[in-house]
Write an enzyme that holds these catalytic residues in place. Structure first.
Site, mmCIF file in Angstrom:
data_model
loop_
_atom_site.group_PDB
_atom_site.id
_atom_site.type_symbol
_atom_site.label_atom_id
_atom_site.label_comp_id
_atom_site.label_asym_id
_atom_site.label_seq_id
_atom_site.Cartn_x
_atom_site.Cartn_y
_atom_site.Cartn_z
ATOM 1 C CD GLN A 1 -2.995 -0.914 2.311
ATOM 2 O OE1 GLN A 1 -3.274 -1.905 2.973
ATOM 3 N NE2 GLN A 1 -3.545 0.255 2.530
ATOM 4 N NE ARG B 1 -2.619 -8.806 4.745
ATOM 5 C CZ ARG B 1 -1.914 -7.701 4.545
ATOM 6 N NH1 ARG B 1 -2.398 -6.754 3.724
ATOM 7 N NH2 ARG B 1 -0.755 -7.521 5.135
ATOM 8 C CG HIS C 1 2.336 -5.018 9.319
ATOM 9 N ND1 HIS C 1 2.212 -6.329 8.934
ATOM 10 C CD2 HIS C 1 2.223 -4.280 8.181
ATOM 11 C CE1 HIS C 1 2.060 -6.394 7.626
ATOM 12 N NE2 HIS C 1 2.046 -5.167 7.148
ATOM 13 C CD GLN D 1 2.368 -9.795 5.678
ATOM 14 O OE1 GLN D 1 1.161 -9.624 5.701
ATOM 15 N NE2 GLN D 1 3.096 -9.692 4.571
#
Length: 316
Positions: free
Chosen positions: A11, A116, A206, A255
């Protein structure tokens, strides 16, 4: 041909018209058709016409960046490009790398990254999370600064701030709650950071706040038959090459709420024998990071017909 690796951006590199430079190449048209069929919407129209605000929504950004990376890869292969020694992708870009390596089909990957994205957005209420890029401090000092900021709130606090993207030796992105990130920025600027730059993102990617999203992703992955990779893919979370499909799925799950160890990923590609790193997809963000991580590596970008010609010449 020189020894090279391909890397795929995530992104932030999206833009309206980002596939125009391929001039309707059949491999790009086929990729857009497959992805649009998989989602039941016209991704080519979204990419070609925008608006930019729509592209910037993470639920759109993740599918379109996946498609853009895979399209560039397919053009490379359609035009007789050789296999790289290894692949990697930055965050979302890892999904493009796994499609290129045959672990996921594009039809599997596009709905998966849409899920996601939605799960990440839902995990933290809009306006309560934040991310910032810390420039000019070594990564260990940024990690220590995040720990200091967390400690400043006292035991039992729900404020969170963590180092989440190790992009180059002196560029580290942090993420967490708004107050946590603000406190860490304050402490890290006092510690000598050149800049603490807030990032225009809709969720704190994250970090540990993404664990609810990761659980949804894991459930989705359980319903997908992953294949063994046809070439080495260095993953973000372990900086490892996994051959077992179950281990690859587990790495994708982890991840989502663990740091992107990009400095180490580039070093791992170099250890695989790559002397050249080709950024496969829109923009040149990763090419710039490559220069700062390992100046001896030669970087190139592959995002249109002109850069395809340059890349072929460079690697010949």
């Amino acid at each position: 041909m020189k020894s090279f690796a391909f890397v795929f951006p995530g992104q932030g590199s999206q833009s309206v018209g980002m596939l125009d430079g391929w001039e309707g190449h059949p491999a790009v048209a086929q990729t857009l058709q497959e992805a649009s069929d998989a989602l039941g919407e016209d991704l080519g129209r979204l990419i070609g016409q925008g608006p930019q605000e729509a592209l910037a929504l993470t639920t759109n950004t993740q599918p379109v960046m996946l498609v853009a990376g895979v399209a560039a890869w397919r053009v490379w292969r359609a035009e007789g490009g050789a296999d790289p020694v290894a692949l990697a992708g930055h965050s979302l870009g890892e999904y493009s790398a796994l499609v290129a390596a045959g672990v996921l089909t594009l039809a599997q990957a596009v709905p998966l990254v849409r899920l996601r994205a939605a799960a990440m957005q839902e995990a933290v209420p809009l306006g309560t999370g934040a991310m910032a890029a810390i420039l000019g401090l070594p990564a260990p000092r940024v990690v220590a600064g995040c720990a200091e900021a967390s400690a400043a709130f006292g035991a039992g606090s729900t404020e969170v701030v963590e180092a989440v993207n190790f992009n180059d030796p002196v560029q580290t992105v942090i993420a967490g709650t708004q107050a946590g990130v603000a406190k860490a920025c304050e402490l890290l600027k006092a510690a000598g950071a050149k800049r603490a730059l807030p990032l225009p993102v809709s969720a704190p990617f994250h970090c540990s706040l993404m664990q609810p999203a990761a659980r949804k992703l894991r459930a989705a992955l359980a319903g997908i038959a992953l294949a063994s990779p046809t070439m080495a893919v260095v993953n973000n979370v372990d900086v490892a090459v996994r051959q077992d499909a179950a281990a690859i799925g587990q790495a994708l799950y982890r991840q989502a709420f663990n740091p992107v160890r990009w400095v180490e990923c580039v070093q791992a590609l170099q250890a695989q024998g790559a002397t050249h790193i080709v950024e496969c997809g829109p923009g040149q963000v990763l090419t710039g990071l490559t220069r700062r991580i390992a100046p001896e590596l030669v970087g190139a970008a592959l995002f249109d017909l002109a850069t395809l010609a340059k890349t072929r010449e460079l690697l010949a």
